[in-house]
Scaffold this active site. Structure first.
Site, PDB file in Angstrom:
ATOM      1  N   ARG A 236      15.662  32.979  44.777  1.00 20.70           N
ATOM      2  CA  ARG A 236      15.434  31.523  44.820  1.00 20.70           C
ATOM      3  C   ARG A 236      14.963  31.037  43.452  1.00 20.70           C
ATOM      4  NH1 ARG A 236      11.329  31.526  42.549  1.00 20.70           N
ATOM      5  NH2 ARG A 236       9.236  31.989  43.288  1.00 20.70           N
TER       6      ARG A 236
ATOM      7  N   ASP B 261      -4.946  39.699  72.559  1.00 24.86           N
ATOM      8  CA  ASP B 261      -4.105  40.661  73.287  1.00 24.86           C
ATOM      9  C   ASP B 261      -2.818  40.960  72.513  1.00 24.86           C
ATOM     10  OD1 ASP B 261      -5.983  40.173  75.400  1.00 24.86           O
ATOM     11  OD2 ASP B 261      -4.868  38.360  75.843  1.00 24.86           O
TER      12      ASP B 261
ATOM     13  N   ASP C  59       2.011  25.369  46.367  1.00 26.25           N
ATOM     14  CA  ASP C  59       2.331  25.634  47.783  1.00 26.25           C
ATOM     15  C   ASP C  59       1.138  26.231  48.518  1.00 26.25           C
ATOM     16  OD1 ASP C  59       2.498  28.018  46.394  1.00 26.25           O
ATOM     17  OD2 ASP C  59       4.314  28.709  47.395  1.00 26.25           O
TER      18      ASP C  59
ATOM     19  N   ASN D 273      -6.518  34.499  88.721  1.00 26.81           N
ATOM     20  CA  ASN D 273      -5.308  34.068  88.026  1.00 26.81           C
ATOM     21  C   ASN D 273      -5.683  33.004  86.990  1.00 26.81           C
ATOM     22  OD1 ASN D 273      -2.950  32.889  87.162  1.00 26.81           O
ATOM     23  ND2 ASN D 273      -1.942  33.073  89.147  1.00 26.81           N
ATOM     24  N   LYS D 274      -5.689  33.444  85.726  1.00 31.31           N
ATOM     25  CA  LYS D 274      -6.094  32.562  84.622  1.00 31.31           C
ATOM     26  C   LYS D 274      -5.264  31.289  84.557  1.00 31.31           C
ATOM     27  CE  LYS D 274      -5.685  35.182  80.975  1.00 31.31           C
ATOM     28  NZ  LYS D 274      -5.309  35.174  79.576  1.00 31.31           N
TER      29      LYS D 274
HETATM   30  C1  GLA Z   1      -7.850  36.556  77.532  1.00 34.87           C
HETATM   31  C2  GLA Z   1      -7.121  35.847  76.425  1.00 34.87           C
HETATM   32  C3  GLA Z   1      -7.595  36.390  75.081  1.00 34.87           C
HETATM   33  C4  GLA Z   1      -9.110  36.320  74.994  1.00 34.87           C
HETATM   34  C5  GLA Z   1      -9.725  36.983  76.194  1.00 34.87           C
HETATM   35  C6  GLA Z   1     -11.231  36.830  76.245  1.00 34.87           C
HETATM   36  O1  GLA Z   1      -7.487  37.896  77.583  1.00 34.87           O
HETATM   37  O2  GLA Z   1      -5.730  36.026  76.533  1.00 34.87           O
HETATM   38  O3  GLA Z   1      -7.004  35.673  74.040  1.00 34.87           O
HETATM   39  O4  GLA Z   1      -9.527  34.985  74.883  1.00 34.87           O
HETATM   40  O5  GLA Z   1      -9.231  36.419  77.372  1.00 34.87           O
HETATM   41  O6  GLA Z   1     -11.844  37.563  75.251  1.00 34.87           O
END
Ligand code: GLA
Length: 409
Positions: free
Chosen positions: A43, A141, A52, A184-185
């Protein structure tokens, strides 16, 4: 002829002198044929130099000159790199422990950086994707899934995403125990209410300290804007927030905004009906837990004789804070943690989002089998539904490797 994807066109290698040369060299070096080729152009920046990374716009263009790479996926975990230019020597390394020697400008480092970068990018894409389910998770995660390496835990830092080895002391193992309570989150608002309480606490703290608060989203931003330690942030929390829950009206008064603005600009759809928010308790948990993470890493690095004891104590403090300040435990998790400690765990705590799910305990290796037997008897044996799932619910584990693609042999 079937339509081709423009990013993966089919080419007659024999008719392309550079590709042909590359193919022949590949064959003589590795004794096989490349499965695909990759091209990336050079580039030129037309205007806008060194701005940037300060966040400003630039006007570059790609040029016709390019870099070509011939690739063959292999079944081993070894990356083998070779360059058509004899100036650049061959290089090989194991793919699950990429180490970039920054002291020398080695040619293959650029390849390794790309490899590492893709892992980070994938982690961030996956973290963003999870939010479509409706939860505002933090990316822990996904990050560890991509960045994990066998034999070591990782300190994961965000913005930008980084991972550093945290070697755990010998003489103890981690035992996972499932409480068999499910939360269940995505279907409940517990998780997002906490995210929102932290966001509101960050804004109120920022306002209290005279900072520009409206674009502050995270508690960490308040600390970094103030340039103070986590311990000092805990003092600021004591000073600025009160333990009584905040009503929506009080939050509006603190921030000098209307209820309408609170609903449309700050709260998410599934937290707008919450009557009260606990800001002091949540901020206190977050800053103290962040400090414990750093202490944990330090104990692992220094590895004193009583390391297992010290790490266990940090885990116990963490559980207490989750239970009392963050209120993300449940009676079964508390019971399981007590059982694990009673039968010899040096530390035990809920792990993950909480309100159910698993505990993690630090257990001296020499008592592992009696520990497992005692926890089995105390938590699982007398309960048929727990007992049915016990095989997958109670086990010792070690730090494992990260995500991989497997190709059929
Ligand atoms: C869940 C979420 C993570 C984190 C944990 C708590 O697993 O997916 O990102 O916030 O809860 O530590």
């Amino acid at each position: 002829m079937a339509a081709e994807d423009p990013a993966t066109p089919r080419v007659q290698v024999a008719e392309q002198p550079r590709l042909l040369k590359l193919k022949e060299m590949f064959n003589s070096k590795f004794g096989s044929t490349p499965k695909f080729y990759v091209r990336a152009p050079g580039r030129v920046n037309i205007i806008g130099e060194h701005i940037d990374y300060c966040g400003y716009s630039v006007i570059p263009m790609a040029v016709e000159q390019d870099m070509l790479i011939a690739v063959e996926p292999v079944k081993t975990h070894t990356l083998q790199l070779a360059n058509t230019d004899p100036l650049y020597p061959d290089f090989s390394t194991t793919a699950n422990n990429i180490c970039i020697d920054k002291t020398k400008p080695l040619w293959h480092n650029y390849f390794l950086c790309g490899f590492k970068g893709i892992q980070v990018e994938l982690a961030e894409i996956c973290a963003k994707s999870e939010r479509y389910i409706g939860t505002e998770g933090g990316g822990m995660d996904q990050s560890i899934s991509f960045l994990a390496e066998e034999g070591t835990a990782k300190l994961i830092e965000f913005s930008p995403l980084r991972a550093t080895d945290v070697k755990l002391p010998s003489g103890a193992v981690f035992v996972i125990a499932n409480s068999c309570v499910e939360m269940n989150k995505a279907a409940t608002s517990h998780f997002n209410v906490r995210v929102m309480e932290c966001r509101l606490a960050a804004k109120v703290l920022a306002k209290h300290k005279g900072l520009q608060w409206d674009n502050v989203l995270r508690l960490e931003e308040v600390q970094s804007k103030l340039g103070i330690s986590l311990e000092e942030m805990l003092l600021v929390t004591e000073d600025a927030l009160h333990a009584e829950p905040y009503s929506q009206e009080e939050i509006c008064r603190c921030l000098g905004i209307s209820l309408e603005e609170l609903h449309t600009q700050i709260l998410s759809p599934n937290t707008q009906d919450e009557l009260t928010f606990k800001l002091y308790q949540r901020a206190k948990h977050v800053y103290s837990e962040a400090a414990r993470v750093l202490q944990f890493k330090q104990v692992c690095e220094e590895a004193p004789d009583n390391a297992v004891q010290l790490l266990g104590e940090l885990m116990n403090q963490s559980h207490r804070s989750c239970r009392d300040m963050y209120e993300c435990s449940c009676p079964e998790l508390d019971q399981l943690v007590d059982i694990c400690r009673k039968f010899g765990a040096k530390g035990s705590r809920l792990t993950g989002a909480g309100w159910g799910g698993c505990t993690v305990s630090l257990v001296p290796t020499d008592i592992l089998s009696s520990f497992l037997a005692s926890v089995h008897e105390a938590y699982y044996q007398g309960n048929t539904s727990r007992l049915a799932r016990e095989k997958h619910s109670l086990f010792a584990t070690k730090p494992g490797g990260g995500a991989l693609v497997f190709l059929e042999a």
